[in-house]
Write a protein that holds these residues in place. Sequence first.
Motif, mmCIF file in Angstrom:
data_model
loop_
_atom_site.group_PDB
_atom_site.id
_atom_site.type_symbol
_atom_site.label_atom_id
_atom_site.label_comp_id
_atom_site.label_asym_id
_atom_site.label_seq_id
_atom_site.Cartn_x
_atom_site.Cartn_y
_atom_site.Cartn_z
ATOM 1 N N GLN A 21 0.829 -1.200 0.000
ATOM 2 C CA GLN A 21 0.000 0.000 0.000
ATOM 3 C C GLN A 21 0.870 1.260 0.000
ATOM 4 O O GLN A 21 0.583 2.234 -0.714
ATOM 5 C CB GLN A 21 -0.931 0.003 1.211
ATOM 6 N N PHE A 22 1.942 1.235 0.788
ATOM 7 C CA PHE A 22 2.885 2.355 0.799
ATOM 8 C C PHE A 22 3.510 2.550 -0.581
ATOM 9 O O PHE A 22 3.591 3.680 -1.097
ATOM 10 C CB PHE A 22 3.972 2.115 1.845
ATOM 11 N N ILE A 23 3.949 1.458 -1.203
ATOM 12 C CA ILE A 23 4.555 1.535 -2.533
ATOM 13 C C ILE A 23 3.569 2.106 -3.545
ATOM 14 O O ILE A 23 3.919 2.961 -4.369
ATOM 15 C CB ILE A 23 5.044 0.140 -2.972
ATOM 16 N N ARG A 24 2.325 1.650 -3.483
ATOM 17 C CA ARG A 24 1.294 2.129 -4.410
ATOM 18 C C ARG A 24 1.053 3.630 -4.242
ATOM 19 O O ARG A 24 0.900 4.363 -5.220
ATOM 20 C CB ARG A 24 0.007 1.336 -4.178
ATOM 21 N N GLN A 25 1.035 4.094 -3.019
ATOM 22 C CA GLN A 25 0.844 5.524 -2.762
ATOM 23 C C GLN A 25 2.011 6.341 -3.312
ATOM 24 O O GLN A 25 1.817 7.402 -3.919
ATOM 25 C CB GLN A 25 0.694 5.767 -1.258
ATOM 26 N N GLU A 26 3.231 5.851 -3.099
ATOM 27 C CA GLU A 26 4.406 6.582 -3.569
ATOM 28 C C GLU A 26 4.509 6.585 -5.090
ATOM 29 O O GLU A 26 5.039 7.532 -5.681
ATOM 30 C CB GLU A 26 5.675 5.979 -2.957
ATOM 31 N N ALA A 27 4.006 5.539 -5.733
ATOM 32 C CA ALA A 27 4.084 5.446 -7.195
ATOM 33 C C ALA A 27 3.323 6.575 -7.872
ATOM 34 O O ALA A 27 3.682 7.000 -8.984
ATOM 35 C CB ALA A 27 3.539 4.100 -7.664
ATOM 36 N N ALA A 28 2.288 7.080 -7.217
ATOM 37 C CA ALA A 28 1.429 8.099 -7.833
ATOM 38 C C ALA A 28 2.189 9.391 -8.122
ATOM 39 O O ALA A 28 1.897 10.086 -9.103
ATOM 40 C CB ALA A 28 0.235 8.376 -6.927
ATOM 41 N N ASN A 29 3.170 9.732 -7.276
ATOM 42 C CA ASN A 29 3.902 10.991 -7.445
ATOM 43 C C ASN A 29 5.409 10.784 -7.330
ATOM 44 O O ASN A 29 6.121 11.622 -6.783
ATOM 45 C CB ASN A 29 3.442 12.020 -6.400
ATOM 46 N N PHE A 30 5.892 9.667 -7.861
ATOM 47 C CA PHE A 30 7.297 9.324 -7.672
ATOM 48 C C PHE A 30 8.206 10.281 -8.437
ATOM 49 O O PHE A 30 7.956 10.614 -9.601
ATOM 50 C CB PHE A 30 7.564 7.887 -8.112
ATOM 51 N N ASP A 31 9.284 10.707 -7.792
ATOM 52 C CA ASP A 31 10.259 11.625 -8.371
ATOM 53 C C ASP A 31 11.528 10.848 -8.724
ATOM 54 O O ASP A 31 12.246 10.390 -7.838
ATOM 55 C CB ASP A 31 10.573 12.737 -7.363
ATOM 56 N N ARG A 32 11.819 10.728 -10.008
ATOM 57 C CA ARG A 32 12.989 9.969 -10.437
ATOM 58 C C ARG A 32 14.301 10.586 -9.961
ATOM 59 O O ARG A 32 15.343 9.919 -9.947
ATOM 60 C CB ARG A 32 13.025 9.859 -11.965
ATOM 61 N N ASN A 33 14.279 11.850 -9.593
ATOM 62 C CA ASN A 33 15.498 12.490 -9.099
ATOM 63 C C ASN A 33 15.950 11.916 -7.761
ATOM 64 O O ASN A 33 17.072 12.186 -7.320
ATOM 65 C CB ASN A 33 15.283 13.999 -8.962
ATOM 66 N N ARG A 34 15.083 11.118 -7.121
ATOM 67 C CA ARG A 34 15.433 10.526 -5.825
ATOM 68 C C ARG A 34 15.913 9.080 -5.973
ATOM 69 O O ARG A 34 15.880 8.304 -5.037
ATOM 70 C CB ARG A 34 14.238 10.602 -4.871
ATOM 71 N N PHE A 96 9.215 -0.088 -11.364
ATOM 72 C CA PHE A 96 8.600 0.937 -10.516
ATOM 73 C C PHE A 96 9.082 2.327 -10.902
ATOM 74 O O PHE A 96 8.283 3.260 -11.074
ATOM 75 C CB PHE A 96 8.917 0.656 -9.048
ATOM 76 N N ILE A 97 10.383 2.483 -11.045
ATOM 77 C CA ILE A 97 10.969 3.787 -11.351
ATOM 78 C C ILE A 97 10.473 4.316 -12.698
ATOM 79 O O ILE A 97 10.228 5.514 -12.858
ATOM 80 C CB ILE A 97 12.501 3.696 -11.311
ATOM 81 N N HIS A 98 10.289 3.410 -13.649
ATOM 82 C CA HIS A 98 9.851 3.817 -14.984
ATOM 83 C C HIS A 98 8.328 3.808 -15.149
ATOM 84 O O HIS A 98 7.831 4.061 -16.251
ATOM 85 C CB HIS A 98 10.498 2.907 -16.032
ATOM 86 N N GLY A 99 7.610 3.514 -14.091
ATOM 87 C CA GLY A 99 6.154 3.548 -14.154
ATOM 88 C C GLY A 99 5.526 2.346 -14.830
ATOM 89 O O GLY A 99 4.380 2.418 -15.290
ATOM 90 N N LEU A 100 6.252 1.237 -14.900
ATOM 91 C CA LEU A 100 5.703 0.012 -15.484
ATOM 92 C C LEU A 100 5.019 -0.806 -14.387
ATOM 93 O O LEU A 100 5.633 -1.102 -13.364
ATOM 94 C CB LEU A 100 6.810 -0.824 -16.129
ATOM 95 N N PRO A 101 3.782 -1.203 -14.582
ATOM 96 C CA PRO A 101 2.989 -1.789 -13.482
ATOM 97 C C PRO A 101 3.219 -3.274 -13.254
ATOM 98 O O PRO A 101 2.341 -4.094 -13.479
ATOM 99 C CB PRO A 101 1.547 -1.516 -13.924
ATOM 100 N N CYS A 102 4.424 -3.627 -12.819
ATOM 101 C CA CYS A 102 4.670 -4.984 -12.331
ATOM 102 C C CYS A 102 5.830 -4.944 -11.346
ATOM 103 O O CYS A 102 6.994 -4.828 -11.741
ATOM 104 C CB CYS A 102 4.984 -5.951 -13.474
ATOM 105 N N TYR A 103 5.507 -5.023 -10.050
ATOM 106 C CA TYR A 103 6.516 -5.087 -8.999
ATOM 107 C C TYR A 103 5.852 -5.631 -7.743
ATOM 108 O O TYR A 103 4.619 -5.614 -7.616
ATOM 109 C CB TYR A 103 7.172 -3.726 -8.738
ATOM 110 N N ALA A 104 6.671 -6.128 -6.835
ATOM 111 C CA ALA A 104 6.121 -6.905 -5.731
ATOM 112 C C ALA A 104 6.966 -6.794 -4.476
ATOM 113 O O ALA A 104 8.152 -6.447 -4.522
ATOM 114 C CB ALA A 104 6.012 -8.385 -6.138
#
Length: 266
Positions: A21-34, A96-104
Amino acid sequence: MTPDFDQLSLQVADIARRAGQFIRQEAANFDRNRVENKGLHNLVSYVDEESERMVVAGLRELLPEAGFITEEGTAGEATRQEYTWIIDPLDGTTNFIHGLPCYAVSIALLHGQELAIGVVYEVNLDECFRAVRGGGAFCNDTPIRVSAAPDLNHSLVATGFPYSNFHRIDAYLPILTEFMRRTNGVRRVGSAAVDLAWVAAGRFEGYFEFNINSYDVAAGILLVREAGGQVTQFLIDGDPIFSREVLATNGHVHREMQEVIAEHWR
């Protein structure tokens, strides 16, 4: 006292879901600079590290005496105890970093030399795969079984491409070519934990990869075995958890896949 592994697995699944759930929330506004580089093409983000801290904290409450083997090292130096958690807090970081929806989130419990619990939570599909030694495998509490496909001609196969260590690529590419010719197709999902979970669920008939780590595959190995499949090293029937290579199948195509690999893997 030996813990109730079935009950413990349900608690582990809850921990994996919370991290997811935390990962899903962060994915919405993820900053690649981090994003940071751990090595060549080996990426890590604050999301991996924070997810791991959440998982480790939860597991320590469940089994305080256990050791930890974790990808990001937030639990300290890796230690093997009678009970050892093997954790990948975000398997599929590049996706995850590239916004591709498969991670676990992947969590396994090693009891001595044997896997006792395996949990893989695929975040985007909200699928929680869970297995207990001798207790079967489940997806969201529904029992799962490997595919009944009898041979490679009726199979879909998964793999992982090397991304930093290319010393065996001259052997790997002919193997990949042969599987392309002899199967319904080859897929590269980008998460070893998900590849193994999907073998267990009958979506893939086989999966093979080298230069792989214990935290990528430990939970998934138990899922496949408890779903009726077979998991070994490439050419021998040894335990692959710490061997850096894994071959997982529905059992029916295992020898056929080993024969293809053996033609080129020296």
